[in-house]
Enzyme design. Structure first.
Site, PDB file in Angstrom:
ATOM      1  N   ARG A 108       0.866  -0.606  -0.248  1.00 44.30           N
ATOM      2  CA  ARG A 108      -0.380   0.502   0.055  1.00 44.30           C
ATOM      3  C   ARG A 108       1.100   0.629   0.060  1.00 44.30           C
ATOM      4  NH1 ARG A 108      -3.319  -2.872   3.325  1.00 44.30           N
ATOM      5  NH2 ARG A 108      -5.161  -3.574   2.064  1.00 44.30           N
ATOM      6  N   LYS A 130       3.535  11.212 -11.517  1.00 45.39           N
ATOM      7  CA  LYS A 130       2.836  10.295 -12.640  1.00 45.39           C
ATOM      8  C   LYS A 130       3.799   9.302 -12.651  1.00 45.39           C
ATOM      9  CE  LYS A 130      -0.324  12.361 -15.922  1.00 45.39           C
ATOM     10  NZ  LYS A 130       0.171  12.118 -17.241  1.00 45.39           N
ATOM     11  N   GLU A 172      11.217  17.583 -25.034  1.00 44.78           N
ATOM     12  CA  GLU A 172      10.270  17.109 -24.316  1.00 44.78           C
ATOM     13  C   GLU A 172      10.174  18.733 -23.383  1.00 44.78           C
ATOM     14  OE1 GLU A 172       7.389  16.418 -23.297  1.00 44.78           O
ATOM     15  OE2 GLU A 172       7.764  14.292 -23.496  1.00 44.78           O
ATOM     16  N   LYS A 214       6.981  22.506 -15.315  1.00 41.02           N
ATOM     17  CA  LYS A 214       6.313  21.314 -15.375  1.00 41.02           C
ATOM     18  C   LYS A 214       5.599  21.415 -13.533  1.00 41.02           C
ATOM     19  CE  LYS A 214       5.751  16.508 -15.391  1.00 41.02           C
ATOM     20  NZ  LYS A 214       5.984  15.029 -15.739  1.00 41.02           N
ATOM     21  N   GLU A 224      -4.552  15.987 -13.071  1.00 41.49           N
ATOM     22  CA  GLU A 224      -5.007  16.158 -14.064  1.00 41.49           C
ATOM     23  C   GLU A 224      -6.105  16.528 -15.310  1.00 41.49           C
ATOM     24  OE1 GLU A 224      -1.780  14.050 -17.108  1.00 41.49           O
ATOM     25  OE2 GLU A 224      -3.325  14.214 -18.196  1.00 41.49           O
ATOM     26  N   ARG A 228      -3.178  20.768 -16.224  1.00 37.89           N
ATOM     27  CA  ARG A 228      -1.690  19.567 -16.598  1.00 37.89           C
ATOM     28  C   ARG A 228      -1.767  19.326 -17.792  1.00 37.89           C
ATOM     29  NH1 ARG A 228       0.643  15.200 -12.551  1.00 37.89           N
ATOM     30  NH2 ARG A 228       2.479  14.352 -13.973  1.00 37.89           N
ATOM     31  N   ASN A 232       0.308  17.582 -22.255  1.00 40.90           N
ATOM     32  CA  ASN A 232       0.504  15.823 -23.150  1.00 40.90           C
ATOM     33  C   ASN A 232       0.097  16.581 -24.341  1.00 40.90           C
ATOM     34  OD1 ASN A 232       0.241  14.714 -20.705  1.00 40.90           O
ATOM     35  ND2 ASN A 232      -2.638  14.358 -20.835  1.00 40.90           N
ATOM     36  N   HIS A 235       1.604  15.001 -27.026  1.00 35.43           N
ATOM     37  CA  HIS A 235       1.741  13.429 -26.495  1.00 35.43           C
ATOM     38  C   HIS A 235       0.532  12.442 -27.432  1.00 35.43           C
ATOM     39  CE1 HIS A 235       4.937  14.806 -23.756  1.00 35.43           C
ATOM     40  NE2 HIS A 235       4.751  14.083 -23.490  1.00 35.43           N
ATOM     41  N   HIS A 239       1.736   9.563 -28.151  1.00 34.47           N
ATOM     42  CA  HIS A 239       1.788   8.249 -27.539  1.00 34.47           C
ATOM     43  C   HIS A 239       1.830   6.800 -28.820  1.00 34.47           C
ATOM     44  CE1 HIS A 239       1.476   9.251 -23.153  1.00 34.47           C
ATOM     45  NE2 HIS A 239       3.072   9.146 -23.670  1.00 34.47           N
ATOM     46  N   HIS A 249      10.915   7.931 -26.718  1.00 38.52           N
ATOM     47  CA  HIS A 249       9.401   9.123 -26.664  1.00 38.52           C
ATOM     48  C   HIS A 249       9.573  10.407 -27.355  1.00 38.52           C
ATOM     49  CE1 HIS A 249       6.287  10.353 -23.744  1.00 38.52           C
ATOM     50  NE2 HIS A 249       7.007  10.995 -23.458  1.00 38.52           N
TER      51      HIS A 249
HETATM   52  N1  LIG Z   1       6.102   9.828 -15.830  1.00 40.40           N
HETATM   53  C1  LIG Z   1       5.782  10.896 -16.281  1.00 40.40           C
HETATM   54  O1  LIG Z   1       5.235  11.701 -16.095  1.00 40.40           O
HETATM   55  C2  LIG Z   1       7.097  11.070 -17.747  1.00 40.40           C
HETATM   56  C3  LIG Z   1       6.897  11.809 -18.567  1.00 40.40           C
HETATM   57  C4  LIG Z   1       7.457  11.487 -19.865  1.00 40.40           C
HETATM   58  C5  LIG Z   1       7.902  10.631 -20.561  1.00 40.40           C
HETATM   59  N2  LIG Z   1       7.465   9.377 -19.427  1.00 40.40           N
HETATM   60  C6  LIG Z   1       8.029   8.252 -19.720  1.00 40.40           C
HETATM   61  O2  LIG Z   1       9.838   7.589 -19.977  1.00 40.40           O
HETATM   62  C7  LIG Z   1      10.236   7.261 -20.467  1.00 40.40           C
HETATM   63  C8  LIG Z   1      11.691   7.150 -21.567  1.00 40.40           C
HETATM   64  O3  LIG Z   1      12.424   7.564 -20.883  1.00 40.40           O
HETATM   65  P1  LIG Z   1      13.708   7.804 -21.448  1.00 40.40           P
HETATM   66  O4  LIG Z   1      13.756   8.667 -22.452  1.00 40.40           O
HETATM   67  O5  LIG Z   1      15.057   8.751 -19.760  1.00 40.40           O
HETATM   68  O6  LIG Z   1      13.801   6.815 -21.601  1.00 40.40           O
HETATM   69  P2  LIG Z   1      15.222   4.984 -21.251  1.00 40.40           P
HETATM   70  O7  LIG Z   1      15.132   5.168 -19.031  1.00 40.40           O
HETATM   71  O8  LIG Z   1      14.299   3.511 -21.852  1.00 40.40           O
HETATM   72  O9  LIG Z   1      16.404   5.641 -21.104  1.00 40.40           O
HETATM   73  C9  LIG Z   1      16.937   5.639 -22.813  1.00 40.40           C
HETATM   74  C10 LIG Z   1      18.240   4.386 -22.710  1.00 40.40           C
HETATM   75  O10 LIG Z   1      19.768   4.982 -21.816  1.00 40.40           O
HETATM   76  C11 LIG Z   1      20.170   4.297 -21.256  1.00 40.40           C
HETATM   77  N3  LIG Z   1      20.350   5.231 -19.711  1.00 40.40           N
HETATM   78  C12 LIG Z   1      20.056   5.830 -18.831  1.00 40.40           C
HETATM   79  N4  LIG Z   1      20.505   7.103 -18.381  1.00 40.40           N
HETATM   80  C13 LIG Z   1      21.575   6.615 -19.056  1.00 40.40           C
HETATM   81  C14 LIG Z   1      23.264   7.361 -18.781  1.00 40.40           C
HETATM   82  N5  LIG Z   1      23.064   8.479 -17.962  1.00 40.40           N
HETATM   83  N6  LIG Z   1      24.257   6.571 -20.094  1.00 40.40           N
HETATM   84  C15 LIG Z   1      23.885   6.172 -20.704  1.00 40.40           C
HETATM   85  N7  LIG Z   1      22.816   5.317 -20.678  1.00 40.40           N
HETATM   86  C16 LIG Z   1      21.608   5.636 -19.991  1.00 40.40           C
HETATM   87  C17 LIG Z   1      18.812   3.207 -20.209  1.00 40.40           C
HETATM   88  O11 LIG Z   1      19.378   2.312 -19.655  1.00 40.40           O
HETATM   89  C18 LIG Z   1      18.304   3.384 -21.666  1.00 40.40           C
HETATM   90  O12 LIG Z   1      18.874   2.245 -22.460  1.00 40.40           O
HETATM   91  C19 LIG Z   1       9.063   6.244 -21.140  1.00 40.40           C
HETATM   92  O13 LIG Z   1       8.822   5.205 -21.204  1.00 40.40           O
HETATM   93  C20 LIG Z   1       8.456   7.245 -21.213  1.00 40.40           C
HETATM   94  O14 LIG Z   1       6.898   7.146 -21.256  1.00 40.40           O
HETATM   95  C21 LIG Z   1       7.081   9.529 -18.440  1.00 40.40           C
END
Ligand SMILES: NC(=O)c1ccc[n+]([C@@H]2O[C@H](COP(=O)([O-])OP(=O)(O)OC[C@H]3O[C@@H](n4cnc5c(N)ncnc54)[C@H](O)[C@@H]3O)[C@@H](O)[C@H]2O)c1
Length: 343
Positions: A108, A130, A172, A214, A224, A228, A232, A235, A239, A249
């Site tokens: 929980r 989120k 972003e 943000k 949201e 908020r 998006n 997105h 998406h 992404h």
């Molecule tokens: N929660 C939210 O509000 C929100 C907002 C935007 C995106 N997202 C989500 O975020 C995700 C994408 O995140 P991302 O772009 O960080 O991708 P990711 O987490 O897949 O990281 C990208 C790649 O880089 C590698 N990596 C991470 N840090 C590194 C570093 N310092 N040096 C070398 N390699 C490194 C990871 O292992 C991975 O292979 C998506 O799933 C998206 O839906 C969430």
């Protein structure tokens, strides 16, 4: 170092931009800490995990699912986690989304924090509370709103990021400027080369500005229900494109932003001249501005997206660069407009 605060309903979240990971222990509570990271980070930064029991997951969007969540729950039980355990997500957006979801559901809800290691997660994914995973091929279908105690954003991590991931983060950053800050948009136009070369002052400025924007939206509308939704922008279609194309992404959001800007122009909002400026900026950061996917495929994917509410959709449009608005439109109407602008 600059600190931003998000006052969540159930928790206060500190976002530390420009803080060194060497200072991490200052933010961790006394007691048991379990780290969650992915295989890439474990092999790049092994010394970071020496002081913690660590759960390592496979990287990639295809592993952001309930199977990975279940694997982590099993590991938490094996490691003797209890309600006092602190979960530390250490990675990019995927690790943070999964670790936040696990922490906010296991027993929980456990306290948790993030060390955010990609540009995209520092400017967006790790901030705002989120958490979630994909389900049956649909993005972020299962999730929670729950704020981490802290998010530590150390720019040093960006030095090891692959170029594609850097570009994805700029998707972003550009979005934040387009929806809320015209001066930041001009700053990006002027400083593109330095930004792409990760010039420390420029990056620091851009991460600050992004988190500030943000955090502002999240503080005004954590769950949201209204404003908020502007975050998006790009997105809704982004998406759907991400699910079908295998683009990163931020790359998918880049295409989604161009389409949303074009839709806005069609509705008599943003000028053609400003749409072209947006396309030019996105493209100058090495991001795609169109997709070869068929509209029908993208639209079918979109219809299944969680933002689909009966036959209407909250679609974020632009009045001009720096000002977004939310329009509730019929899906049919959106499809008709997209048919006209799809190239
Ligand atoms: N929660 C939210 O509000 C929100 C907002 C935007 C995106 N997202 C989500 O975020 C995700 C994408 O995140 P991302 O772009 O960080 O991708 P990711 O987490 O897949 O990281 C990208 C790649 O880089 C590698 N990596 C991470 N840090 C590194 C570093 N310092 N040096 C070398 N390699 C490194 C990871 O292992 C991975 O292979 C998506 O799933 C998206 O839906 C969430």
């Amino acid at each position: 170092m600059k600190e931003f605060i998000i006052e969540g309903k159930n928790n206060r979240s500190r976002i530390m931009v420009g803080e060194k990971v060497e200072n991490l222990s200052k933010y961790l509570p006394a007691g048991k800490v379990i780290a969650i990271t992915d295989e890439n980070l474990e092999s790049l930064y092994p010394s970071m995990f020496m002081d913690f029991e660590t759960i390592v997951i496979k990287p990639g969007e295809e592993n952001k699912n309930l199977q990975t969540v279940e694997y982590i729950y099993v590991e938490l039980l094996r490691l003797g986690a209890d309600r006092s355990t602190f979960i530390m997500g250490f990675g990019g957006g995927i690790v943070c989304d999964i670790a936040g979801f696990v922490a906010s559901t296991f027993m929980r809800g456990l306290r948790f924090g993030f060390v955010s290691t990609t540009l995209l997660s520092q400017v967006d994914a790790s901030v705002g509370g989120k958490n979630g995973v994909n389900f049956q091929g649909f993005k972020n279908m299962i999730g929670t709103f729950s704020q981490p105690d802290f998010v530590l954003c150390d720019p040093a991590f960006l030095q090891t990021l692959p170029e594609k991931e850097i570009r994805s983060g700029f998707g972003e950053i550009i979005k934040h400027s387009v929806i809320a800050d015209a001066a930041m948009f001009t700053f990006l136009e002027k400083n593109k080369d330095k930004a792409l070369a990760l010039h420390p002052e420029i990056i620091e400025q851009l991460v600050f500005s992004s988190v500030e924007i943000k955090a502002g939206f999240v503080n005004r509308d954590e769950t949201e229900k209204g404003e908020r939704r502007k975050l998006n922008f790009g997105h809704t279609l982004g998406h759907a494109i991400e699910g079908l194309s295998g683009l990163a992404h931020g790359e998918s959001v880049a295409v989604g932003m161009v389409l949303a800007a074009r839709v806005s122009n069609f509705f008599g909002l943003i000028s053609e001249e400003e749409v072209l400026r947006i396309e030019k900026l996105i493209s100058s950061f090495g991001l795609p501005i169109h997709t070869n996917l068929q509209l029908d495929d993208v639209f079918n994917q979109l219809k299944k997206d969680k933002k689909w509410e009966i036959d209407t959709i909250h679609f974020v449009m632009l009045e001009c660069i720096g000002k977004a608005i939310i329009k509730t439109i019929k899906m049919k109407e959106l499809k008709t407009v997209l048919e006209k602008i799809w190239k």
